[in-house]
Motif scaffolding. Sequence first.
Motif, short mmCIF file in Angstrom:
data_model
loop_
_atom_site.label_atom_id
_atom_site.label_comp_id
_atom_site.label_asym_id
_atom_site.label_seq_id
_atom_site.Cartn_x
_atom_site.Cartn_y
_atom_site.Cartn_z
N ALA B 132 41.30 37.36 11.61
CA ALA B 132 39.94 37.74 11.20
C ALA B 132 39.19 36.53 10.64
CB ALA B 132 39.99 38.86 10.17
N ASN B 133 39.87 35.74 9.81
CA ASN B 133 39.22 34.56 9.24
C ASN B 133 38.89 33.53 10.31
OD1 ASN B 133 39.04 35.37 6.63
ND2 ASN B 133 40.79 34.22 5.89
N VAL B 135 38.31 34.15 13.52
CA VAL B 135 37.23 34.70 14.35
C VAL B 135 35.87 34.32 13.78
CG1 VAL B 135 36.07 36.89 14.88
CG2 VAL B 135 38.49 36.61 15.40
N SER B 136 35.75 34.36 12.44
CA SER B 136 34.46 34.08 11.80
C SER B 136 34.01 32.63 11.98
CB SER B 136 34.52 34.40 10.31
OG SER B 136 34.70 35.77 10.13
N LEU B 142 31.82 36.99 14.30
CA LEU B 142 31.98 37.11 12.85
C LEU B 142 32.77 38.39 12.59
CD1 LEU B 142 30.82 36.00 9.99
CD2 LEU B 142 29.16 37.82 10.23
N SER B 143 33.90 38.27 11.88
CA SER B 143 34.69 39.47 11.57
C SER B 143 33.89 40.36 10.65
CB SER B 143 36.00 39.09 10.88
OG SER B 143 36.83 38.46 11.79
N ALA B 144 33.76 41.64 11.04
CA ALA B 144 32.99 42.57 10.21
C ALA B 144 33.92 43.43 9.36
CB ALA B 144 32.11 43.44 11.08
N ASP B 145 35.03 43.87 9.93
CA ASP B 145 35.92 44.75 9.18
C ASP B 145 37.30 44.77 9.84
OD1 ASP B 145 36.74 46.44 7.24
OD2 ASP B 145 35.39 48.10 7.76
N ILE B 146 38.35 44.77 9.00
CA ILE B 146 39.70 44.94 9.53
C ILE B 146 40.05 46.42 9.38
CG2 ILE B 146 42.10 44.22 9.37
CD1 ILE B 146 41.15 41.66 8.03
#
Lengths: 99, 187
Positions: B132-133, B135-136, B142-146
């Motif tokens: 996730a980090n 991806v941003s 941009l990671s929105a939510d896991i």
Amino acid sequence: MTPSDYIAVPLLVSGVMFFLAGSAGLLRFPDVYTRLHALTKSDNVGLGLIVAGLVVEADSWFVVGKLLFIWLLVLLAGASVANLITKGAMQRGTRMWTR
Amino acid sequence: MKLIQPNLRAHSSEHTSVWPLRWPGRGHWLGFLRRATLYALLWLIVVEGDLSSLWIGVPAVLVATTASTALRSPATMILHELFRFVPFFLIHSLMGGVDVAWRAVHPRMPIAPHLVEYPFQLPPGLPRVFMANTVSLLPGTLSADICAHFLKVHVLTDRRDTTSELRKLEQRVAALFGVVLPEGALE
């Protein structure tokens, strides 16, 4: 200018350009999500270039290590905080701008 | 967000070593020694090699080593895979910065944001957070939510095939943590 300045100055100047572009994105982009795109990515590259420029001018390996460590910490903090803000905005139902 | 998951602990219970790095070798004391060496090096970097600071540095290193051993993640990175991941990350995060900087200063701001839900194949815990980090910082995402089974990704433009790029990234992260994905290894 010493020879190392000819490498360092272009790196520092281009680093500043990325910070400027990131700030332009923060002001111009339409919502919190798109603004975070601009901030996280161009500040990461901007700081990376500034760190690279300062590494070229560094006096000792300890300073090189410290500069790289600072970049790593900012990278981690920037990406994590961007994720937290995005998640928070989603949970509060902040509308996404679409074209 | 829960970092430590039971199934992951089972996956890597045979390894006790420095987090986030894993060298071949076993044993608690060895792991402790490696961590201590890493933190001692970090201390020397922070004080720029000033040995007179060691009366604070040695206790600080011991406390940091103890705390990080207690808090270590069951998922550990493989050191030689890290050397393969770093160049990939540097190149793509540079591309990500150039891409978004160009869009930010472009007079017409060529963006078309939308959301993508990417189904995780990675196990829960550190590998997912790491992905996730990453991806941003990569171009346009941009990671929105896991979520429990998928990663919600905010995408800045719709000009590229985001899902297949995320799949490639996931395979790289899997290799970094020594995880075998259901769909097979990186081709």
